[in-house]
Design a protein around this motif. Structure first.
Motif, PDB file in Angstrom:
ATOM      1  N   ALA A   1     -18.550  28.839  29.492  1.00 43.76           N
ATOM      2  CA  ALA A   1     -18.695  27.654  30.330  1.00 43.76           C
ATOM      3  C   ALA A   1     -17.315  27.118  30.685  1.00 43.76           C
ATOM      4  O   ALA A   1     -16.302  27.488  30.078  1.00 43.76           O
ATOM      5  N   GLU A   2     -17.291  26.212  31.655  1.00 43.51           N
ATOM      6  CA  GLU A   2     -16.008  25.752  32.184  1.00 43.51           C
ATOM      7  C   GLU A   2     -15.275  24.805  31.239  1.00 43.51           C
ATOM      8  O   GLU A   2     -14.052  24.887  31.101  1.00 43.51           O
ATOM      9  N   ALA A   3     -15.996  23.894  30.566  1.00 42.22           N
ATOM     10  CA  ALA A   3     -15.326  22.903  29.715  1.00 42.22           C
ATOM     11  C   ALA A   3     -14.504  23.551  28.608  1.00 42.22           C
ATOM     12  O   ALA A   3     -13.324  23.211  28.427  1.00 42.22           O
ATOM     13  N   PRO A   4     -15.057  24.508  27.846  1.00 40.61           N
ATOM     14  CA  PRO A   4     -14.220  25.150  26.830  1.00 40.61           C
ATOM     15  C   PRO A   4     -13.102  25.990  27.423  1.00 40.61           C
ATOM     16  O   PRO A   4     -12.034  26.110  26.819  1.00 40.61           O
ATOM     17  N   LEU A   5     -13.319  26.556  28.611  1.00 39.91           N
ATOM     18  CA  LEU A   5     -12.245  27.308  29.250  1.00 39.91           C
ATOM     19  C   LEU A   5     -11.083  26.385  29.607  1.00 39.91           C
ATOM     20  O   LEU A   5      -9.910  26.711  29.354  1.00 39.91           O
TER      21      LEU A   5
END
Length: 319
Positions: A94-98
């Protein structure tokens, strides 16, 4: 001590050292994974099966720390903790952890698996062929896929007069693509934003009963859960899903790439990185195989007759 006894002592010591070396395990690689779905999900299972095929055995030469949840702040915090511990590779979906991995620790290799956003458009990578930095992985072109799903659904049920779209904050680009596709088809679309995962699909559809559409499309999200298809069936809405997990057993149709295949490829990338490859030199890949699944049980329950043009294109028919 005589030379003879010294030689014997040296030989005994050498033999003991060799024996200890044989018993000493080699390097244990450490992978940190953050995900929105549980480790038992078929795609995650395929990822770990592929790692075993490549020679990585958890408890022997591999350690996996797996954090699953729906709170994006918690997942981002997990990424920062993984990097602090010095894991060899961080795997995200997902984008948030990336974003957390990019912001906090730029040197830790990161492999993203089947993400629903375009990392090039968002500026996370330099190019698909040469991503640069410490990122690489697998991406989905979800805006194109959601438009294709709308098209397939209207072909399967030609008398649709209004479509309900369920999406969340991660699917804004999919919502926009769906609205463009619906406009081109001349069909009104009601977009309903889902908030606070895990999502209550039944409540979302119940709240639209006064002006409900004739069909349901759900966007891809890292926090999707089984239940959307069953809710659509209870509200007698023909539906099309993304081809993931157990929900394909209740959607009228599902269309999308094989996530287990994509996760297996991401395991190959983890292997390459552990063997010294730089993420910057590993091209970001996209799926090339897409599957259309048709559910005849749902067709019967809804009192529909799907055209042969759809049935003939199905890769899987659930009877």
């Amino acid at each position: 001590m005589s030379a003879r006894f010294l030689s014997v002592a040296l030989l005994i010591g050498l033999a003991a050292a060799i024996a200890n070396a044989d018993e000493t395990p080699g390097r244990v690689f450490h992978i940190g994974i953050v995900a929105g779905t549980p480790r038992s999900d078929p795609a995650h299972v395929a990822f770990e099966d592929r790692l075993r095929q490549l020679g990585y055995v958890e408890g022997r030469n591999l350690r996996i720390d797996f954090i699953q949840g729906e709170d994006v702040d918690r997942l981002a915090a997990a990424v920062r903790e993984f990097a602090r511990r010095g894991v060899d590779v961080i795997v995200v979906g997902a984008e948030a952890p990336l974003k957390a991995a990019i912001a906090a620790y730029h040197s830790t290799p990161v492999v993203f698996r089947a993400v629903d956003f375009d990392p090039l458009a968002k500026g996370y990578i330099a190019s698909l062929a040469h991503p640069g930095g410490n990122l690489t992985g697998m991406m989905l072109q979800q805006p194109e896929l959601v438009a294709k799903r709308l098209d397939l659904l209207t072909q399967a049920v030609p008398n649709i007069a209004r479509i309900v779209l369920l999406y969340d904050v991660s699917g804004e680009d999919q919502r926009e693509a769906a609205e463009r596709a619906a406009s081109a088809l001349g069909i009104p679309l009601e977009a309903i934003e889902l908030r606070n995962p895990p999502y209550d699909y039944e409540q979302a559809l119940a709240e639209t009963d006064g002006a409900r559409g004739d069909a349901l499309v759900i966007t891809s999200s890292p926090f999707n859960r089984p239940g959307a298809a069953e809710a659509a069936l209870r509200h007698r809405l023909p539906s099309i899903g993304i081809g993931r997990g157990a929900d394909k057993a209740s959607f009228l149709m599902s269309y999308g790439p094989s996530l287990p295949d994509m996760f297996r490829i991401s395991a190959d990338y983890v292997d390459k990185i552990l063997k010294g490859a730089r993420p910057a030199d590993l091209p970001v890949q996209q799926p090339t195989k897409f599957e259309l699944i048709v559910n005849l049980k749902t067709e019967k329950a809804l009192g529909l007759t799907l055209p042969q043009s759809i049935l003939g294109r199905a890769d899987e028919v659930i009877e």
